[in-house]
Design a protein around this motif. Structure first.
Motif, PDB file in Angstrom:
ATOM      1  N   LEU A  24       0.805  -1.219   0.000  1.00  0.00           N
ATOM      2  CA  LEU A  24       0.000   0.000   0.000  1.00  0.00           C
ATOM      3  C   LEU A  24       0.840   1.271   0.000  1.00  0.00           C
ATOM      4  O   LEU A  24       0.405   2.305  -0.502  1.00  0.00           O
ATOM      5  CB  LEU A  24      -0.932   0.002   1.219  1.00  0.00           C
ATOM      6  N   ASP A  25       2.008   1.225   0.619  1.00  0.00           N
ATOM      7  CA  ASP A  25       2.885   2.410   0.674  1.00  0.00           C
ATOM      8  C   ASP A  25       4.270   1.957   1.116  1.00  0.00           C
ATOM      9  O   ASP A  25       4.446   0.816   1.548  1.00  0.00           O
ATOM     10  CB  ASP A  25       2.325   3.472   1.629  1.00  0.00           C
ATOM     11  N   LEU A  26       5.243   2.859   1.006  1.00  0.00           N
ATOM     12  CA  LEU A  26       6.585   2.523   1.505  1.00  0.00           C
ATOM     13  C   LEU A  26       6.789   3.028   2.926  1.00  0.00           C
ATOM     14  O   LEU A  26       7.686   2.564   3.624  1.00  0.00           O
ATOM     15  CB  LEU A  26       7.672   3.102   0.593  1.00  0.00           C
ATOM     16  N   GLU A  27       5.951   3.967   3.349  1.00  0.00           N
ATOM     17  CA  GLU A  27       6.114   4.541   4.691  1.00  0.00           C
ATOM     18  C   GLU A  27       5.996   3.463   5.766  1.00  0.00           C
ATOM     19  O   GLU A  27       6.711   3.497   6.766  1.00  0.00           O
ATOM     20  CB  GLU A  27       5.064   5.642   4.916  1.00  0.00           C
ATOM     21  N   SER A  28       5.109   2.483   5.551  1.00  0.00           N
ATOM     22  CA  SER A  28       4.868   1.481   6.601  1.00  0.00           C
ATOM     23  C   SER A  28       5.768   0.248   6.461  1.00  0.00           C
ATOM     24  O   SER A  28       5.710  -0.657   7.294  1.00  0.00           O
ATOM     25  CB  SER A  28       3.399   1.057   6.580  1.00  0.00           C
ATOM     26  N   LEU A  29       6.611   0.190   5.418  1.00  0.00           N
ATOM     27  CA  LEU A  29       7.502  -0.967   5.260  1.00  0.00           C
ATOM     28  C   LEU A  29       8.798  -0.752   6.039  1.00  0.00           C
ATOM     29  O   LEU A  29       9.283   0.379   6.154  1.00  0.00           O
ATOM     30  CB  LEU A  29       7.846  -1.180   3.776  1.00  0.00           C
ATOM     31  N   LEU A 133      -9.565  -0.450  -0.102  1.00  0.00           N
ATOM     32  CA  LEU A 133      -9.816  -1.739  -0.781  1.00  0.00           C
ATOM     33  C   LEU A 133      -9.213  -2.917  -0.012  1.00  0.00           C
ATOM     34  O   LEU A 133      -9.779  -4.014  -0.003  1.00  0.00           O
ATOM     35  CB  LEU A 133      -9.253  -1.719  -2.205  1.00  0.00           C
ATOM     36  N   SER A 134      -8.062  -2.668   0.637  1.00  0.00           N
ATOM     37  CA  SER A 134      -7.427  -3.779   1.376  1.00  0.00           C
ATOM     38  C   SER A 134      -8.325  -4.247   2.525  1.00  0.00           C
ATOM     39  O   SER A 134      -8.221  -5.386   2.965  1.00  0.00           O
ATOM     40  CB  SER A 134      -6.055  -3.358   1.901  1.00  0.00           C
ATOM     41  N   ARG A 135      -9.208  -3.355   3.004  1.00  0.00           N
ATOM     42  CA  ARG A 135     -10.152  -3.746   4.073  1.00  0.00           C
ATOM     43  C   ARG A 135     -11.428  -4.348   3.496  1.00  0.00           C
ATOM     44  O   ARG A 135     -12.119  -5.113   4.158  1.00  0.00           O
ATOM     45  CB  ARG A 135     -10.492  -2.522   4.950  1.00  0.00           C
ATOM     46  N   GLU A 136     -11.761  -4.001   2.270  1.00  0.00           N
ATOM     47  CA  GLU A 136     -13.046  -4.422   1.679  1.00  0.00           C
ATOM     48  C   GLU A 136     -12.937  -5.711   0.860  1.00  0.00           C
ATOM     49  O   GLU A 136     -13.932  -6.413   0.678  1.00  0.00           O
ATOM     50  CB  GLU A 136     -13.588  -3.309   0.766  1.00  0.00           C
ATOM     51  N   LEU A 137     -11.730  -5.998   0.320  1.00  0.00           N
ATOM     52  CA  LEU A 137     -11.580  -7.144  -0.582  1.00  0.00           C
ATOM     53  C   LEU A 137     -10.859  -8.293   0.120  1.00  0.00           C
ATOM     54  O   LEU A 137     -10.140  -8.080   1.096  1.00  0.00           O
ATOM     55  CB  LEU A 137     -10.776  -6.735  -1.826  1.00  0.00           C
ATOM     56  N   GLY A 138     -11.028  -9.484  -0.415  1.00  0.00           N
ATOM     57  CA  GLY A 138     -10.327 -10.641   0.133  1.00  0.00           C
ATOM     58  C   GLY A 138      -8.982 -10.893  -0.539  1.00  0.00           C
ATOM     59  O   GLY A 138      -8.124 -11.584  -0.006  1.00  0.00           O
ATOM     60  N   CYS A 139      -8.787 -10.326  -1.736  1.00  0.00           N
ATOM     61  CA  CYS A 139      -7.549 -10.573  -2.480  1.00  0.00           C
ATOM     62  C   CYS A 139      -6.473  -9.553  -2.085  1.00  0.00           C
ATOM     63  O   CYS A 139      -6.731  -8.632  -1.309  1.00  0.00           O
ATOM     64  CB  CYS A 139      -7.828 -10.502  -3.985  1.00  0.00           C
ATOM     65  N   SER A 140      -5.276  -9.728  -2.629  1.00  0.00           N
ATOM     66  CA  SER A 140      -4.188  -8.776  -2.372  1.00  0.00           C
ATOM     67  C   SER A 140      -4.432  -7.478  -3.134  1.00  0.00           C
ATOM     68  O   SER A 140      -4.941  -7.500  -4.262  1.00  0.00           O
ATOM     69  CB  SER A 140      -2.846  -9.372  -2.825  1.00  0.00           C
ATOM     70  N   VAL A 141      -4.054  -6.365  -2.514  1.00  0.00           N
ATOM     71  CA  VAL A 141      -4.214  -5.049  -3.139  1.00  0.00           C
ATOM     72  C   VAL A 141      -2.838  -4.399  -3.273  1.00  0.00           C
ATOM     73  O   VAL A 141      -2.034  -4.422  -2.332  1.00  0.00           O
ATOM     74  CB  VAL A 141      -5.143  -4.144  -2.296  1.00  0.00           C
ATOM     75  N   LEU A 142      -2.578  -3.850  -4.459  1.00  0.00           N
ATOM     76  CA  LEU A 142      -1.324  -3.122  -4.696  1.00  0.00           C
ATOM     77  C   LEU A 142      -1.656  -1.695  -5.117  1.00  0.00           C
ATOM     78  O   LEU A 142      -2.496  -1.481  -5.999  1.00  0.00           O
ATOM     79  CB  LEU A 142      -0.490  -3.788  -5.799  1.00  0.00           C
ATOM     80  N   ASN A 143      -0.970  -0.745  -4.490  1.00  0.00           N
ATOM     81  CA  ASN A 143      -1.174   0.662  -4.806  1.00  0.00           C
ATOM     82  C   ASN A 143      -0.314   1.038  -6.016  1.00  0.00           C
ATOM     83  O   ASN A 143       0.913   0.986  -5.962  1.00  0.00           O
ATOM     84  CB  ASN A 143      -0.774   1.506  -3.585  1.00  0.00           C
ATOM     85  N   HIS A 151       3.340   5.899  -4.144  1.00  0.00           N
ATOM     86  CA  HIS A 151       3.462   5.114  -5.388  1.00  0.00           C
ATOM     87  C   HIS A 151       4.590   4.117  -5.119  1.00  0.00           C
ATOM     88  O   HIS A 151       5.716   4.267  -5.603  1.00  0.00           O
ATOM     89  CB  HIS A 151       3.816   6.074  -6.529  1.00  0.00           C
ATOM     90  N   PRO A 152       4.280   3.094  -4.283  1.00  0.00           N
ATOM     91  CA  PRO A 152       5.364   2.268  -3.747  1.00  0.00           C
ATOM     92  C   PRO A 152       6.219   1.569  -4.798  1.00  0.00           C
ATOM     93  O   PRO A 152       7.447   1.513  -4.650  1.00  0.00           O
ATOM     94  CB  PRO A 152       4.638   1.261  -2.850  1.00  0.00           C
ATOM     95  N   THR A 153       5.607   1.048  -5.868  1.00  0.00           N
ATOM     96  CA  THR A 153       6.448   0.341  -6.844  1.00  0.00           C
ATOM     97  C   THR A 153       7.350   1.312  -7.619  1.00  0.00           C
ATOM     98  O   THR A 153       8.427   0.931  -8.071  1.00  0.00           O
ATOM     99  CB  THR A 153       5.605  -0.524  -7.818  1.00  0.00           C
ATOM    100  N   GLN A 154       6.928   2.583  -7.746  1.00  0.00           N
ATOM    101  CA  GLN A 154       7.808   3.571  -8.376  1.00  0.00           C
ATOM    102  C   GLN A 154       9.022   3.826  -7.486  1.00  0.00           C
ATOM    103  O   GLN A 154      10.171   3.849  -7.959  1.00  0.00           O
ATOM    104  CB  GLN A 154       7.053   4.887  -8.620  1.00  0.00           C
ATOM    105  N   GLY A 155       8.775   3.997  -6.181  1.00  0.00           N
ATOM    106  CA  GLY A 155       9.902   4.189  -5.262  1.00  0.00           C
ATOM    107  C   GLY A 155      10.851   3.004  -5.307  1.00  0.00           C
ATOM    108  O   GLY A 155      12.081   3.166  -5.308  1.00  0.00           O
ATOM    109  N   TRP A 191      10.580   8.148   1.886  1.00  0.00           N
ATOM    110  CA  TRP A 191      10.510   7.119   2.942  1.00  0.00           C
ATOM    111  C   TRP A 191      11.463   5.977   2.632  1.00  0.00           C
ATOM    112  O   TRP A 191      12.211   5.517   3.506  1.00  0.00           O
ATOM    113  CB  TRP A 191       9.079   6.584   3.087  1.00  0.00           C
ATOM    114  N   GLY A 192      11.441   5.492   1.395  1.00  0.00           N
ATOM    115  CA  GLY A 192      12.251   4.317   1.059  1.00  0.00           C
ATOM    116  C   GLY A 192      13.745   4.597   1.152  1.00  0.00           C
ATOM    117  O   GLY A 192      14.496   3.831   1.776  1.00  0.00           O
TER     118      GLY A 192
END
Ligand code: CP
Length: 324
Positions: A24-29, A133-143, A151-155, A191-192
């Motif tokens: 979801l983000d890099l801040e929490s990793l 969405l991560s709270r509403e869905l059962g599958c994995s969510v990527l931001n 934009h975690p994958t950009q970082g 953050w990263g």
């Protein structure tokens, strides 16, 4: 497209420390989680001949791209990453969809999930929508970008590119230059990079850099020329006119005079400086063509690394224990 034989492909060991189901983000990793993502991306890059070959590790799974904002790099590389892993893809764009008939964001996502998807990749102009969405869905969510937030994958792909050239992030001086206020790429990088031990300089006009960054302990600069000779890496951010409510500087010409990386400024930079940009670039605004296409530019390497990083993220999330 050639494909590696699963019988003969050297297995990639799943890192048992990895527990996340969402990105979801890099801040929490943690630094350890970021390093796992980068190491896994590097392995996929090597295993797939720079992301040109398939490793069918996730055959039978499905990745849905839910994009409510435009994209060239992120959308196509998520799609390619899933296909390189042997997964199927579903491509959703808000234009032409039932959103125009009043369907909500969450109902749209649940509808796509009901078709049997394993990951939802989402881009939206509202910060926090992937977290919702991560709270509403059962599958994995990527931001894939939530407004100006993250934009975690950009970082990650930016950090992977730096690591490939310099071996390590630790101890490097990296400047993020431009429209910090509206840039999700800036936040992910801040953050990263700081978690991995870089000295991060946040540089831009006072109207586009919040004083909060100084309060948080980051170095802030308002003149590129003041910091340029110290920088190992420059990441040049686009001015996001589409997100601005008021004009933050008198004209593009004045912005470019102070912040555009051009041939004259390259003479004052370190000999081995890396020039990066998340893209799309606006030639002549934050970067001139001679620099964008010059020998120090790694902009297209960043694009290629986007596939490896997204393969790593999809694979790790698919294998994670359902603990978060
Ligand atoms: N860097 C980036 O997010 O590019 P796109 O908007 O093309 O996906």
């Amino acid at each position: 497209m050639s494909s590696l034989n699963p019988e003969t492909t050297p297995p990639i060991d799943f890192p048992q420390q990895w527990k996340r189901r969402h990105l979801l983000d890099l801040e929490s990793l943690s630094a350890e989680e970021i390093t796992i993502l980068l190491d896994t991306a590097q392995k996929f890059k090597s295993l797939t001949n720079n992301c040109k070959t398939k490793v069918p590790l996730l055959t039978g799974k499905t990745c849905a791209n839910l994009f409510f904002e435009n994209s060239t790099r992120t959308r196509n590389s998520f799609s390619l990453a899933a296909k390189r892993l042997g997964a199927d893809t579903v491509e959703f764009s808000s234009s032409g969809s039932s959103v125009a008939k009043g369907e909500t964001f969450v109902d749209t996502a649940k509808t796509i999930e009901a078709m049997g998807v394993d990951w939802v990749v989402t881009r939206h102009s509202t910060p926090g929508t992937p977290h919702l969405l991560s709270r509403e869905l059962g599958c994995s969510v990527l931001n894939a970008g939530d407004g100006p937030h993250d934009h975690p994958t950009q970082g990650l792909l930016d950090m992977l590119t730096i690591r490939q050239h310099r071996g390590s992030i630790e101890g490097l001086t990296v400047a993020l230059v431009g429209d910090i206020a509206h840039s999700r790429t800036a936040r992910s990088n801040i953050w990263g990079l700081s978690k991995l031990g870089a000295h991060v300089i946040i540089c831009g006009p006072p109207t586009l850099v919040s004083p909060r960054w100084t309060e948080l302990g980051f170095e802030v600069a308002h003149h590129l020329d003041d910091i340029l000779p110290r920088c190992d890496v420059l990441n040049l951010l686009r001015i996001q006119f589409e997100r601005q409510k008021a004009r933050p500087f008198p004209s593009v010409h004045e912005y470019a005079a102070l912040y555009a990386m051009n041939g004259e400024r390259m003479k004052k930079a370190k000999e081995d400086i890396l020039i990066m940009a998340p893209g799309p670039i606006n030639r002549g605004v934050e970067i001139t063509p001679e620099v964008a296409d010059g020998p120090h530019s790694v902009i297209l390497e960043q694009v290629n690394n986007g596939i490896a990083v997204r393969m790593a993220a999809l694979w790790l999330l698919a294998g994670a224990q359902p603990s978060n």
